[in-house]
Design a protein around this motif. Structure first.
Motif, mmCIF file in Angstrom:
data_model
loop_
_atom_site.group_PDB
_atom_site.id
_atom_site.type_symbol
_atom_site.label_atom_id
_atom_site.label_comp_id
_atom_site.label_asym_id
_atom_site.label_seq_id
_atom_site.Cartn_x
_atom_site.Cartn_y
_atom_site.Cartn_z
ATOM 1 N N LYS A 11 0.815 -1.211 0.000
ATOM 2 C CA LYS A 11 0.000 0.000 0.000
ATOM 3 C C LYS A 11 0.847 1.257 0.000
ATOM 4 C CE LYS A 11 -4.018 -1.978 2.348
ATOM 5 N NZ LYS A 11 -4.912 -1.883 3.534
ATOM 6 N N ASN A 12 2.123 1.115 0.297
ATOM 7 C CA ASN A 12 2.985 2.279 0.418
ATOM 8 C C ASN A 12 4.039 2.362 -0.678
ATOM 9 O OD1 ASN A 12 2.342 3.585 3.253
ATOM 10 N ND2 ASN A 12 2.221 1.361 3.477
ATOM 11 N N LEU A 13 3.912 1.531 -1.707
ATOM 12 C CA LEU A 13 4.915 1.536 -2.770
ATOM 13 C C LEU A 13 5.009 2.890 -3.456
ATOM 14 C CD1 LEU A 13 4.246 -1.958 -4.395
ATOM 15 C CD2 LEU A 13 5.916 -1.349 -2.640
ATOM 16 N N ILE A 14 3.902 3.596 -3.531
ATOM 17 C CA ILE A 14 3.887 4.898 -4.196
ATOM 18 C C ILE A 14 4.650 5.951 -3.399
ATOM 19 C CG2 ILE A 14 1.754 5.730 -3.124
ATOM 20 C CD1 ILE A 14 1.011 6.892 -5.863
ATOM 21 N N ASP A 15 4.910 5.659 -2.111
ATOM 22 C CA ASP A 15 5.627 6.619 -1.269
ATOM 23 C C ASP A 15 7.095 6.251 -1.092
ATOM 24 O OD1 ASP A 15 5.195 9.057 0.327
ATOM 25 O OD2 ASP A 15 5.849 7.818 2.010
ATOM 26 N N ILE A 16 7.486 5.030 -1.472
ATOM 27 C CA ILE A 16 8.872 4.572 -1.324
ATOM 28 C C ILE A 16 9.608 4.822 -2.636
ATOM 29 C CG2 ILE A 16 10.356 2.585 -0.870
ATOM 30 C CD1 ILE A 16 7.983 1.331 0.627
#
Length: 1000
Positions: A11-16
């Motif tokens: 769910k956080n790939l877009i922020d990493i």
């Protein structure tokens, strides 16, 4: 309660940022280094990069870790990383910057020689016997050694692409944005590219690279649903491999210990970030090939003549641990096997200890065996042990994710063509010190790796010591390869922070400025205590019937003496921090004096200095310890921390000494003068300060008890009563607050000798001593010119020191004043910070008691206490006092509880835990201990110590703690916040305690 970790990585790939969880696999890369130049321009450029674009610049955006469908790769990737100097140049708050790990703050250059083993530059000046002047790496490029502020590396932009033209397009677009900001300065660039076919995936020495990479839980979506290949995680008994926890590489997730890294201190800054190590490694291909030829002749003098190429390849494979194809020598010891090399189910699926414990197939010192020892037990040196790794050799705590590309032209075999090619090495890890530096220092450069001779070195990357460096090849006719030279030369590098996109946006907005750590309850920041205590054992999970003794007994079955003993000591720490009440209750009934053996030094290790542990849980036994005048139970634990320049404060002096008795008398005269009513003075001061604060927040309907009340009142009491207002103009107490917190943590909580806590305390001590030295001399002059009587503790200490009676006998007459006022103002703050919120928390938990306590508080004053409000306070404190144990050190054997049925002969040296929390629930001495009663005699309360070990500030605390609590509990309809209880009642250094009330 701390904020829960992020559980679903996908769910956080877009922020990493990209290139961490999955390598890009692109052919070309440029690594461009910049200087910020100007804070505002640096932030505005970052805003420019982050905002959407159209036209020619539409592809210029930061690449994230989102999945790339086949055929949907971007034309080029772009990623950004900042050095500590860069974050400083962008004007992040100094207290936030100080919470980054030491290795990142230092930067690579400072640690290159001492930690990483780079060859030092010779110093022509005469070296001092006490200083190491060899701090400049000898072979580093000048661009990495720049001293000028305008030339120092602040940030790095990495652009990669499949073709050289697309790479150049990315650079052109980047420079178009940079050109808008004339103070943002380009410094230099490095260019990397894959080698041409047939060596496409090989580095210049000829070995296939990138095979053994960690595989992280939660990244399956990046690999089309596939899990990791064998060898990419942790081996299990069933032959399968468990994928690694993402917290080993990405901040904000659980690591292999089930913990979440909590530094840097601001949640939004660290979440989804990581640390990037960049290092330029030049490979001397000509020297390497020459060495292979000469060494093959020496190791196999007879067979070499029959097939030179084979034995030169064999020694290369033994050195690396793999054949050039990537086939591991442990699977094919005598020849290359491309079928194994190209099979991902086999090419990384092996264990050293199980399949080749003596290194007969893969030498113990081979490069890949050193870089990832897998299941091999390590016994090297004391340095491999930190707080959590002193009984389990968690090899996966030292893994890194490797990226980067070769640089330079192809080696053509011409004479003199010995350099100007190599690898631009990159590593991602959540802890540079624990992962990259540990690997380089302990496994690569440590000659005694796995019991090898101290002259053995990693044959590829290890530091060299002239003719003393060698490599051992079991099975060869002559198994020792001597005179290893440097085949890889370090040309420079830096440590970078690789932030998540949320953090980058907030950096561009200047979000991490003053007072950065307080957030609303809905986004509650993990407490600073947990940040500081991240190396301590976790609290036990909630259990219906927890049993310390049953867990302890289970650990006694561990056959390894070192692991077993250390595991049991770890268990004690875990229970004392997380379940002390349950532990004491069980021990009082079954084993009231409990002894834990020390950790024996493992084979080939020096004594780790771990003492025995003795735990006393009965009331009489605790009092026996606290009545002792340091004849059996020493304060050496504190004295060790209170050497110059920290003291020694009187607390660090043995009670039976004349020095202690004299200095204690001086302090009592200064704190409690005969001609003044100290109690009234303290009460009036606290009452006024607290009233000013609570009157201002009446309309808010909420209060942070610690941040808004306890901190400011205690620090200002230090100014008005003790005479130490702290540095800074007006009411700016931030620096004073940092001093108190960092010094207290090291003095009273740092039994495990956490180096980061010591470093922070060293800084605070130096700053505070300088401040106190100046303050003392200013007050001396002011007192001489004033007709008024001294009215603060510091004034009275100065008066005593300048008088004719007893005084401090330091060589410098004012050092005694400084070290003792230093100790007093530090201790009084943190005691109150823990006691006030814990006691209010207990009053709220006893719902039937709280209304009566509030009624008593409304009637309470210094001159009268008709409702016995203090009784409510001290009884509530009994359930969760500011200290659950008092520590002492027994330096010689002693007998505890002599003449009773629990008489115990105790060994030494022993760390003695006087369990005052346990003693206050001893049914033999305390009536109905589980009930809340107001009729208890005062000797039932041991939270201020007892007799010789009583808190020096007890009289002040008995006024300050109840009065601060009064100002909170008398707020209308006081209650816990609707968003949930965020207070951790076991926090050793609490930061926030949020409560709500009816606004007026």
């Amino acid at each position: 309660m701390s904020m829960p970790p992020i559980n679903e990585l996908k769910k956080n790939l877009i922020d990493i940022q990209g290139n961490v969880l999955r390598g890009y696999g692109l052919r070309y890369a440029t690594y461009r280094f910049y200087n910020v130049g100007d804070r505002e321009q640096g932030r505005n450029w970052l805003k420019e990069i982050l905002k959407p674009k159209t036209g020619l610049l539409k592809d210029l955006k930061i690449t994230t870790s989102e999945f790339w469908p086949k055929g949907k790769k971007p034309p080029f990737t772009l990623n950004i990383a900042y050095s500590h100097l860069g974050l400083t140049a962008l004007d992040l708050d100094t207290e936030v910057l100080a919470t980054f790990p030491e290795e990142f703050r230092d930067g690579m250059r400072k640690r290159a020689v001492t930690i990483l083993g780079d060859e030092p530059k010779a110093n022509k000046k005469k070296a001092s016997t006490n200083e190491n002047h060899e701090t400049i790496p000898k072979h580093w490029k000048a661009s990495f050694l720049e001293e000028s502020d305008t030339e120092k590396i602040h940030f790095l932009v990495i652009i990669t692409a499949e073709t050289e033209d697309l790479q150049k397009k990315g650079v052109t677009c980047l420079e178009q944005t940079i050109s808008k900001f004339d103070r943002v300065k380009f410094l230099f660039a490095l260019e990397g590219k894959r080698r041409p076919q047939p060596n496409h995936n090989k580095e210049h020495f000829g070995f296939t690279d990138g095979i053994s990479q960690p595989y992280l839980e939660g990244t399956e979506s990046l690999f089309e649903g596939k899990s990791g290949n064998p060898g990419q995680g942790t081996p299990e008994k069933n032959g399968k491999w468990q994928n690694l926890k993402p917290g080993e590489f990405i901040l904000g997730y659980e690591d292999e210990f089930g913990e979440v890294a909590l530094v840097p201190s601001h949640y939004d800054l660290r979440k989804n970030g990581t640390y990037l190590v960049l290092r330029v490694l030049e490979e001397d291909v000509a020297a390497f090939r020459k060495f292979l030829k000469a060494t093959a002749k020496k190791l196999w003098p007879t067979a070499y003549q029959e097939d030179p190429d084979h034995f030169e390849g064999l020694i290369a494979a033994k050195i690396m641990g793999r054949w050039p194809s990537g086939c591991p020598v442990i699977h094919s010891p005598s020849k290359d096997n491309t079928r194994i090399a190209t099979d991902p189910q086999k090419n990384n699926n092996f264990l050293y200890k199980r399949e080749d414990p003596e290194g007969k197939k893969c030498p113990l010192g081979a490069h890949i065996r050193r870089a990832n020892p897998r299941d091999q037990l390590l016994l090297t040196s004391k340095d491999i042990f930190d707080e959590k790794e002193n009984y389990e050799y968690h090899l996966n705590r030292h893994r890194i994710i490797r990226r980067g590309l070769p640089y330079g032209n192809e080696y053509r075999g011409r004479r003199g063509d010995g350099g100007n090619r190599g690898i631009i090495f990159m590593a991602f890890n959540s802890s540079i010190g624990r992962q990259f530096e540990f690997l380089q220092r302990q496994w690569i450069n440590n000659g005694e790796f796995l019991g090898l001779d101290k002259t053995d070195r990693d044959p590829i990357m290890g530091m060299r010591d002239g003719k003393n460096a060698k490599f051992t090849v079991p099975g060869a006719e002559n198994p020792f390869a001597h005179d290893l030279q440097r085949f890889v030369t370090e040309r420079g590098g830096e440590y970078f922070f690789y932030p998540g996109l949320t953090a980058l946006r907030k950096i561009s907005e200047g979000a991490f400025g003053a007072n950065p750590t307080f957030q609303s309850p809905s986004k509650a920041l993990p407490s600073m205590a947990h940040q500081a205590l991240q190396s301590q054992p976790k609290a036990l999970p909630s259990m219906a019937h927890p049993s310390f003794l049953s867990e302890y007994q289970a650990l006694k079955s561990m056959s390894h003496p070192f692991k077993g003993a250390a595991a049991r000591q770890q268990l004690v720490s875990k229970w004392l921090i997380g379940n002390a009440k349950e532990m004491f209750d069980e021990l009082r009934e079954k084993k009231p004096i409990f002894i834990v053996p020390p950790v024996p030094p493992p084979k080939k290790l020096p004594d780790l200095g771990k003492p025995w542990i003795v735990i006393a849980t009965k009331y009489d036994d605790v009092l026996e310890i606290l009545r002792d005048q340091n004849e059996n139970f020493s304060v050496a634990l504190y004295a060790k921390k209170m050497v110059d320049p920290r003291g020694p404060f009187v607390l660090g002096l043995e009670h039976h000494t004349d020095t202690y008795k004299k200095e204690l008398n001086i302090i009592k005269r200064a704190v409690y003068p005969q001609n003044g009513d100290v109690g009234t003075t303290i009460y009036d001061t606290i009452d006024r300060l607290a009233s000013e604060i609570t009157s201002k927040i009446q309309r808010k309907g909420k209060i942070d008890v610690i941040e808004e009340l306890v901190w400011p009142v205690t620090l200002r009491l230090n100014g008005e009563f003790f005479g130490v207002p702290g540095p800074g103009p007006g009411s700016d107490l931030k620096i004073f607050k940092r001093w108190c917190r960092d010094i207290y943590t090291d003095l009273f909580l740092n039994l495990r000798e956490n180096k980061e806590w010591e470093r922070r305390a060293d800084i605070a001590v130096t700053e505070m001593n300088n401040y106190l030295d100046d303050l003392i001399q200013v007050r001396r002059k002011e007192l001489k010119n004033s007709q008024k009587e001294p009215d603060t503790v510091l004034d009275r200490l100065i008066q005593i020191q300048e008088g004719a009676g007893d005084k401090f006998e330091d060589e410098d007459p004012w050092v005694g004043v400084r070290r003792n006022i230093f100790g007093m103002v530090i201790a009084v703050v943190e005691t109150t910070l823990k006691a006030v919120p814990r006691t209010i928390d207990q009053l709220l938990k006893h719902e039937g008691i709280f209304p009566k306590a509030r009624e008593a508080a409304l009637a309470y004053s210094h001159t009268q206490d008709p409702g016995q409000f203090k009784k409510y306070v001290f009884e509530a404190m009994r359930f969760n006092p500011q200290n659950h144990v008092l520590f002492r050190l027994a330096l010689k054997p002693f007998t505890l509880a002599a003449g009773t049925d629990r008489e115990t002969d105790c060994p030494a040296p022993a760390l003695v835990f006087a369990g005052n929390l346990g003693a206050m629930f001893d049914t033999e001495k305390i009536q109905d201990p589980e009930k809340f009663r107001l009729d208890r005699p005062d000797d039932n309360y041991l939270f201020f110590g007892y007799e010789h070990h009583k808190c020096l500030g007890e009289q002040i605390s008995r006024i300050q703690i109840p009065l601060l609590i009064k100002h909170v509990v008398t707020l209308s309809n006081l209650r816990r916040p609707e968003a949930g209880d965020q207070f951790d009642h076991l926090d050793l250094r609490p930061e926030h305690f949020l409560l709500e009330f009816d606004a007026s």
